[in-house]
Design an enzyme around this catalytic site. Structure first.
Site, PDB file in Angstrom:
ATOM      1  N   ASP A  80      -2.994   4.084  -2.257  1.00 10.73           N
ATOM      2  CA  ASP A  80      -4.237   4.684  -1.232  1.00 10.73           C
ATOM      3  C   ASP A  80      -4.446   6.420  -1.173  1.00 10.73           C
ATOM      4  OD1 ASP A  80      -6.212   5.062   1.291  1.00 10.73           O
ATOM      5  OD2 ASP A  80      -4.665   4.334   3.070  1.00 10.73           O
ATOM      6  N   LYS A 125      -6.865   8.203  -1.191  1.00 11.61           N
ATOM      7  CA  LYS A 125      -9.014   8.368  -0.924  1.00 11.61           C
ATOM      8  C   LYS A 125      -9.048   9.691  -2.056  1.00 11.61           C
ATOM      9  CE  LYS A 125      -8.424   6.422   3.717  1.00 11.61           C
ATOM     10  NZ  LYS A 125      -6.544   6.054   4.021  1.00 11.61           N
ATOM     11  N   LYS A 163       0.664  -1.548  -0.361  1.00  9.71           N
ATOM     12  CA  LYS A 163       0.104   0.210   0.205  1.00  9.71           C
ATOM     13  C   LYS A 163       0.323   1.293  -0.184  1.00  9.71           C
ATOM     14  CE  LYS A 163      -2.498   2.023   3.241  1.00  9.71           C
ATOM     15  NZ  LYS A 163      -2.817   3.165   3.991  1.00  9.71           N
ATOM     16  N   ARG A 177       3.383  -0.609  10.821  1.00 14.42           N
ATOM     17  CA  ARG A 177       4.185  -1.403  11.486  1.00 14.42           C
ATOM     18  C   ARG A 177       5.209  -2.696  12.745  1.00 14.42           C
ATOM     19  NH1 ARG A 177       2.154   3.820  14.144  1.00 14.42           N
ATOM     20  NH2 ARG A 177       0.277   3.072  13.510  1.00 14.42           N
ATOM     21  N   THR A 235     -11.971   5.760  10.801  1.00 12.68           N
ATOM     22  CA  THR A 235     -11.750   5.818  11.689  1.00 12.68           C
ATOM     23  C   THR A 235     -11.519   6.741  12.799  1.00 12.68           C
ATOM     24  OG1 THR A 235      -9.822   3.957  11.538  1.00 12.68           O
ATOM     25  CG2 THR A 235     -11.310   2.644  11.540  1.00 12.68           C
ATOM     26  N   ASP A 239     -13.508  14.751  -4.755  1.00 12.92           N
ATOM     27  CA  ASP A 239     -13.508  15.773  -5.753  1.00 12.92           C
ATOM     28  C   ASP A 239     -15.152  15.675  -6.434  1.00 12.92           C
ATOM     29  OD1 ASP A 239     -13.012  18.337  -7.789  1.00 12.92           O
ATOM     30  OD2 ASP A 239     -10.444  17.381  -6.527  1.00 12.92           O
TER      31      ASP A 239
HETATM   32  O1  C5P Z   1       1.513   0.673  11.095  1.00 12.32           O
HETATM   33  P1  C5P Z   1       0.029   0.329  10.606  1.00 12.32           P
HETATM   34  O2  C5P Z   1      -0.602  -1.685  10.799  1.00 12.32           O
HETATM   35  O3  C5P Z   1      -1.321   1.277  11.803  1.00 12.32           O
HETATM   36  O4  C5P Z   1      -1.087   0.902   9.054  1.00 12.32           O
HETATM   37  C1  C5P Z   1      -2.183   0.363   9.107  1.00 12.32           C
HETATM   38  C2  C5P Z   1      -1.917   1.288   8.267  1.00 12.32           C
HETATM   39  O5  C5P Z   1      -3.619   1.276   7.770  1.00 12.32           O
HETATM   40  C3  C5P Z   1      -1.411   2.999   7.479  1.00 12.32           C
HETATM   41  O6  C5P Z   1      -1.336   3.025   6.249  1.00 12.32           O
HETATM   42  C4  C5P Z   1      -3.092   3.669   7.851  1.00 12.32           C
HETATM   43  O7  C5P Z   1      -2.532   5.139   7.695  1.00 12.32           O
HETATM   44  C5  C5P Z   1      -3.966   2.778   7.395  1.00 12.32           C
HETATM   45  N1  C5P Z   1      -5.315   3.022   8.402  1.00 12.32           N
HETATM   46  C6  C5P Z   1      -5.685   2.930   8.823  1.00 12.32           C
HETATM   47  N2  C5P Z   1      -6.473   3.015   9.912  1.00 12.32           N
HETATM   48  C7  C5P Z   1      -7.863   3.253   8.575  1.00 12.32           C
HETATM   49  C8  C5P Z   1      -7.374   3.287   7.837  1.00 12.32           C
HETATM   50  C9  C5P Z   1      -6.359   3.782   7.608  1.00 12.32           C
HETATM   51  O8  C5P Z   1      -4.775   2.518  10.135  1.00 12.32           O
HETATM   52  N3  C5P Z   1      -9.218   3.139   9.513  1.00 12.32           N
END
Ligand code: C5P
Length: 234
Positions: A66, A68, A39, A213, A122, A71
């Site tokens: 991603d 989003k 992603k 992460r 979220t 527009d």
């Molecule tokens: O590092 P981590 O596992 O938290 O990353 C989750 C990924 O999913 C990040 O790119 C974050 O921006 C994305 N994301 C999220 N929650 C959402 C929408 C997108 O964690 N509701």
């Protein structure tokens, strides 16, 4: 891309949330071929542009861009077409853009591009909805937007793990459900507050998991990937 026959490895999307192209490509190189989908989000795309998409795609991986999009219909349609030409396989749009925008996006996409709708982020809560004049209860608003997306022909949705089961029941098996906010038991929660384990998210009906992460910040990313895949059944 929806399929009940996907392997665990094919269901894992690694979020390349890095500030530079070099750092992103270093991780892709360390994971050399073991990840099917990466992603690329707003930060990395703003820094590195189409070149990072092409560089990651050149390794054989699929790309989830991603951005989003939200527009006017004409602009979104042009961006969707451009992403298709770039060789992207998954692209996000905000469902709150409404039916004219969503239909323009669906018409502009190539058959091998999955358009994924974002319902309510979220990070938003009932108060956030109130601030922008939406009185509807948050869960009902999520379902409203999800149904609008389905009616307009989007291929899938980004959902929190908490919403997967309800959305699967209400939208059926054809809709692709992609869930971030998942954490293996051995990983730090970081700033994720309402998460489930990857296994729970898949059992609730998710098709794909977005994980950053726990893999990207791990001391040994390939070991983290293999541990995760062992837990979800590869
Ligand atoms: O590092 P981590 O596992 O938290 O990353 C989750 C990924 O999913 C990040 O790119 C974050 O921006 C994305 N994301 C999220 N929650 C959402 C929408 C997108 O964690 N509701």
């Amino acid at each position: 891309m929806k399929s009940s026959t996907l392997s665990a490895r094919d269901r894992l999307i690694v979020a390349l949330d890095f500030p530079t192209q070099a750092k992103a490509l270093a991780l892709v190189s360390v994971l050399s071929g073991s990840i099917s989908i990466y992603k690329i989000g707003l930060q990395l795309y703003t820094v590195a542009g189409p070149a990072i998409v092409q560089a990651v795609a050149a390794t054989g991986a699929k790309i989830f861009l991603d951005l989003k999009l939200h527009d006017i219909p004409n602009t979104v349609a042009k961006a969707v077409a451009a992403a298709g030409e770039l060789g992207v396989q998954m692209l996000t749009v905000h469902l709150s853009g409404g039916s004219a925008m969503l239909q323009a996006a669906v018409e502009a996409k190539s058959p091998d591009l999955s358009l994924l709708g974002v319902t309510v982020l979220t990070s938003a809560n009932q108060e956030t909805l109130g601030e922008i004049g939406i009185a509807e209860e948050l869960q009902a608003h999520v379902v409203r937007l999800a149904e609008l997306g389905q009616k307009c022909g989007v291929d899938g949705l980004i959902t929190s793990p908490q919403e997967v089961r309800a959305l699967r029941e209400c939208l059926g098996e054809e809709m692709t459900l992609v869930t971030p906010g998942v954490r293996p038991a051995w990983a730090a929660a970081d700033d994720q507050k309402r998460f489930t384990t990857p296994d729970e998210a898949l059992k609730s009906g998710a098709d794909y998991l977005v994980i950053g992460r726990p893999i990207t910040a791990h001391a040994d990313p390939p070991a983290a990937v293999e541990r995760l895949l062992a837990e979800i059944g590869d």
